[in-house]
Write a protein that holds these residues in place. Structure first.
Motif, PDB file in Angstrom:
ATOM      1  N   LYS A 444      -8.670  -0.271  -8.459  1.00 24.56           N
ATOM      2  CA  LYS A 444      -7.612  -1.441  -8.516  1.00 24.56           C
ATOM      3  C   LYS A 444      -6.488  -1.142  -7.706  1.00 24.56           C
ATOM      4  N   LYS A 445      -6.582  -1.759  -6.421  1.00 24.81           N
ATOM      5  CA  LYS A 445      -5.313  -1.570  -5.577  1.00 24.81           C
ATOM      6  C   LYS A 445      -4.050  -1.821  -5.956  1.00 24.81           C
ATOM      7  N   LYS A 446      -4.062  -2.783  -6.826  1.00 20.90           N
ATOM      8  CA  LYS A 446      -2.504  -3.228  -7.293  1.00 20.90           C
ATOM      9  C   LYS A 446      -1.708  -1.895  -8.104  1.00 20.90           C
ATOM     10  N   ALA A 447      -2.637  -0.984  -8.403  1.00 21.22           N
ATOM     11  CA  ALA A 447      -2.239   0.262  -9.260  1.00 21.22           C
ATOM     12  C   ALA A 447      -1.011   0.952  -8.343  1.00 21.22           C
ATOM     13  N   ILE A 448      -1.223   0.782  -6.801  1.00 22.80           N
ATOM     14  CA  ILE A 448      -0.165   1.582  -6.079  1.00 22.80           C
ATOM     15  C   ILE A 448       1.117   0.787  -6.060  1.00 22.80           C
ATOM     16  N   GLY A 449       1.321  -0.428  -6.350  1.00 23.91           N
ATOM     17  CA  GLY A 449       2.502  -0.984  -6.933  1.00 23.91           C
ATOM     18  C   GLY A 449       3.302  -0.305  -7.806  1.00 23.91           C
ATOM     19  N   PHE A 450       2.806   0.129  -8.889  1.00 23.93           N
ATOM     20  CA  PHE A 450       3.464   0.892  -9.801  1.00 23.93           C
ATOM     21  C   PHE A 450       3.953   1.999  -9.279  1.00 23.93           C
ATOM     22  N   LEU A 451       3.262   2.988  -8.581  1.00 23.14           N
ATOM     23  CA  LEU A 451       3.800   4.284  -8.163  1.00 23.14           C
ATOM     24  C   LEU A 451       4.784   3.867  -7.241  1.00 23.14           C
ATOM     25  N   VAL A 452       4.666   2.916  -6.204  1.00 26.13           N
ATOM     26  CA  VAL A 452       5.886   2.610  -5.318  1.00 26.13           C
ATOM     27  C   VAL A 452       7.310   2.256  -5.994  1.00 26.13           C
ATOM     28  N   GLY A 453       6.998   1.664  -7.119  1.00 31.84           N
ATOM     29  CA  GLY A 453       8.121   1.218  -8.049  1.00 31.84           C
ATOM     30  C   GLY A 453       8.955   2.259  -8.500  1.00 31.84           C
ATOM     31  N   GLY A 466       8.088   1.243   3.352  1.00 35.17           N
ATOM     32  CA  GLY A 466       6.716   1.444   4.660  1.00 35.17           C
ATOM     33  C   GLY A 466       6.327   3.161   4.412  1.00 35.17           C
ATOM     34  N   MET A 467       7.217   3.698   4.429  1.00 38.84           N
ATOM     35  CA  MET A 467       6.997   5.320   4.309  1.00 38.84           C
ATOM     36  C   MET A 467       6.571   5.640   2.954  1.00 38.84           C
ATOM     37  N   VAL A 468       7.005   5.214   1.918  1.00 41.50           N
ATOM     38  CA  VAL A 468       6.426   5.380   0.499  1.00 41.50           C
ATOM     39  C   VAL A 468       5.048   5.066   0.626  1.00 41.50           C
ATOM     40  N   ASN A 469       4.581   3.879   0.967  1.00 41.10           N
ATOM     41  CA  ASN A 469       3.139   3.293   1.013  1.00 41.10           C
ATOM     42  C   ASN A 469       2.331   4.273   1.846  1.00 41.10           C
ATOM     43  N   LYS A 470       2.926   4.681   2.922  1.00 44.71           N
ATOM     44  CA  LYS A 470       2.113   5.463   3.880  1.00 44.71           C
ATOM     45  C   LYS A 470       1.825   6.944   3.177  1.00 44.71           C
ATOM     46  N   ILE A 471       2.801   7.609   2.550  1.00 41.61           N
ATOM     47  CA  ILE A 471       2.654   8.867   1.944  1.00 41.61           C
ATOM     48  C   ILE A 471       1.782   8.693   0.818  1.00 41.61           C
ATOM     49  N   LEU A 472       1.770   7.781  -0.198  1.00 40.10           N
ATOM     50  CA  LEU A 472       1.125   7.793  -1.147  1.00 40.10           C
ATOM     51  C   LEU A 472      -0.413   7.358  -0.955  1.00 40.10           C
ATOM     52  N   LYS A 473      -0.699   6.574   0.158  1.00 38.45           N
ATOM     53  CA  LYS A 473      -1.955   6.329   0.472  1.00 38.45           C
ATOM     54  C   LYS A 473      -2.714   7.719   0.955  1.00 38.45           C
ATOM     55  N   GLU A 474      -1.887   8.633   1.680  1.00 44.04           N
ATOM     56  CA  GLU A 474      -2.293   9.747   1.914  1.00 44.04           C
ATOM     57  C   GLU A 474      -2.701  10.787   0.803  1.00 44.04           C
ATOM     58  N   ILE A 475      -1.842  10.976  -0.180  1.00 44.47           N
ATOM     59  CA  ILE A 475      -1.890  11.550  -1.290  1.00 44.47           C
ATOM     60  C   ILE A 475      -3.113  11.237  -2.329  1.00 44.47           C
ATOM     61  N   LEU A 476      -3.128   9.756  -2.249  1.00 46.78           N
ATOM     62  CA  LEU A 476      -4.315   9.460  -3.186  1.00 46.78           C
ATOM     63  C   LEU A 476      -5.674   9.324  -2.449  1.00 46.78           C
TER      64      LEU A 476
END
Length: 477
Positions: A444-453, A466-476
């Motif tokens: 469920k790729k949309k779940a990342i939106g909640f974490l960005v928020g 942009g940086m938030v998305n990049k770091i989140l993807k690395e961690i997840l």
């Protein structure tokens, strides 16, 4: 069976020129001011006072004439138009009948994709009259001569217009030409641009003109459009009833949406025109004419072509940016500093126009400096602030013209660009929200939106998305 009629319209447009002083004396032309404070013996018509022509009036009239493709009358003069009216202090108005300064011009308009040329019969210089103020309490009229002697040009069209849409297109074109020249602000609500509508109707196919009426008291484009529709209907009804249209001047009442007769329409001989004996003829030398020609600015039509070629902007952007000289200047000055035409255009068309609308103000009343908008665009580009913060800062620039760098510093709005600190914050959020992590990993790729928020909330909106998305993807992972 009723006949088909066509409307025939010609306009007389009066424009107050943007000179500092009046046409024949050195009194101020400023709008407002206590009654009768901008006056002297000349503009109050005192016996023995002599008019002296303001050179700037002639130059503005020439500039408007050149921009509307007119021939300039290099040997022109002033005439007296005699009539008695309480706000007309000398009992005559100084105008031009026999040799107006500009003749035989035209402006091109476009209505519903169709191009049309509207001919200009003449443009002449004249002085404005004073203003009568009717006091309902004492039931008497008072006269204010502040406006008396304010310089006007009157632009007289040929009867080439056939609809309210064509009239509005013609007026908008004239208004923009004159504003671009800086010859007048053309504010209808302040009376610095006024249009009298000469209108008649005739059967389709007829070569002969019907009897015309002239409508006054029109101080907005909407009122002009309504007046044209109302008067057209009134004249057709008369003809359908077998009655005649009377040639007269009518006053349009915009609230009632009806026009009332004011007086029968005089012809030129009723004004007993004769050359003004107090004013010498105006001789415009070739040198003077060329000087004015060389000073002509780039007008809207030329600007639109250049914006497409030089900046590659879409038609829609160009239309909006060039519809106000002030907005076009803001665009050019800001872009000269950042060289990002589309980005500058987006800020002006998006946030700027939104705030203009919300503040119910005129585009020409925008006061922020191009330097501050340019700096804001640079700060977003450098990642010093994100777009959300930039919009917040721009509101302050728009309202108070704040310097963006200092404002961001003072209010602690700088982006969180320390990747280590940001990563720590994100790791904490990921640890607190196992369900979202699970959903993301389950596809469920949309779940990342909640974490960005959640991250943006934790950093008070200062993190770079942009940086938030990049770091989140690395961690997840």
């Amino acid at each position: 069976m009723s006949k088909h009629y066509e409307t025939v319209i010609g306009l007389e447009v009066h424009v107050e020129l943007a000179t500092k002083t009046k046409i024949f004396c050195s009194c101020s032309t400023e709008f407002g001011g206590a009654p009768n404070t901008h006056t002297c013996p000349v503009c109050t018509g005192m016996p023995g006072s002599l008019p002296v022509l303001n050179k700037q009036v002639v130059e503005y009239a020439m500039a408007v004439g050149l921009a509307t493709n007119c021939t300039i009358t290099q040997n022109c003069k002033f005439d007296r138009k005699n009539y008695f009216y309480p706000d007309n202090p000398q009992n005559y108005q100084i105008s031009q009948l026999y040799l107006p300064i500009c003749r035989d011009g035209h402006v091109d308009i476009e209505v519903e994709g169709k191009k049309k040329s509207i001919r200009i019969h003449e443009i002449h210089m004249e002085e404005d009259a004073g203003k009568l103020i009717h006091d309902p309490i004492t039931d008497c009229s008072l006269v204010d001569f502040n406006r008396s002697g304010v310089p006007l040009i009157e632009i007289v069209s040929e009867p080439d217009m056939r609809s309210a849409e064509e009239v509005i297109a013609y007026l908008e074109k004239l208004r923009l030409i004159i504003q671009y020249l800086g010859a007048s602000d053309c504010k209808l609500q302040e009376g610095s641009m006024r249009a009298d509508v000469n209108l008649s109707v005739r059967e389709y196919g007829s070569e002969e003109f019907g009897t015309r009426t002239e409508m006054k008291n029109l101080n907005s484009f909407k009122a002009i459009a309504r007046a044209i529709e109302g008067e057209t209907e009134r004249q057709i009804d008369l003809l359908e009833d077998g009655k005649q249209v009377v040639q007269e001047t009518r006053r349009w009442d915009d609230e009632e949406e009806y026009s009332y007769p004011m007086r029968s329409k005089e012809d030129a001989q009723d004004y007993r025109y004769f050359p003004d004996p107090d004013l010498v003829p105006v001789i415009i030398s070739d040198e003077w004419l060329n000087e004015v020609k060389e000073r002509q600015p780039e007008l809207r039509d030329e600007k639109m072509i250049r914006y497409k070629e030089e900046f590659g902007l879409p038609e829609y952007d160009i239309e909006i940016l060039t519809a106000s000289k002030h907005l076009a200047d803001l665009f050019e000055e800001t872009n000269a500093m950042v060289e990002k035409p589309k980005e500058v255009s987006n800020w002006l068309m998006g946030e700027t126009m939104r705030l203009v609308k919300e503040s119910e103000m005129d585009v020409d009343d925008i006061t922020f400096s191009p330097k501050h908008l340019a700096k804001l665009i640079e700060m977003v580009d450098d990642g010093a602030i994100n777009r959300k913060v930039a919009k917040q800062v721009f509101e302050e620039i728009f309202k108070k013209d704040v310097e963006p760098e200092s404002y961001v510093e003072e209010n602690g709005l700088k982006s969180m660009n320390d990747e280590g600190a940001l990563r720590t914050t994100i790791e904490e959020i990921v640890a607190k929200n196992p369900q979202s992590v699970e959903d993301y990993r389950a596809g469920k790729k949309k779940a990342i939106g909640f974490l960005v928020g959640q991250t943006m909330r934790a950093t008070q909106g200062k993190a770079d998305p942009g940086m938030v998305n990049k770091i989140l993807k690395e961690i997840l992972g």
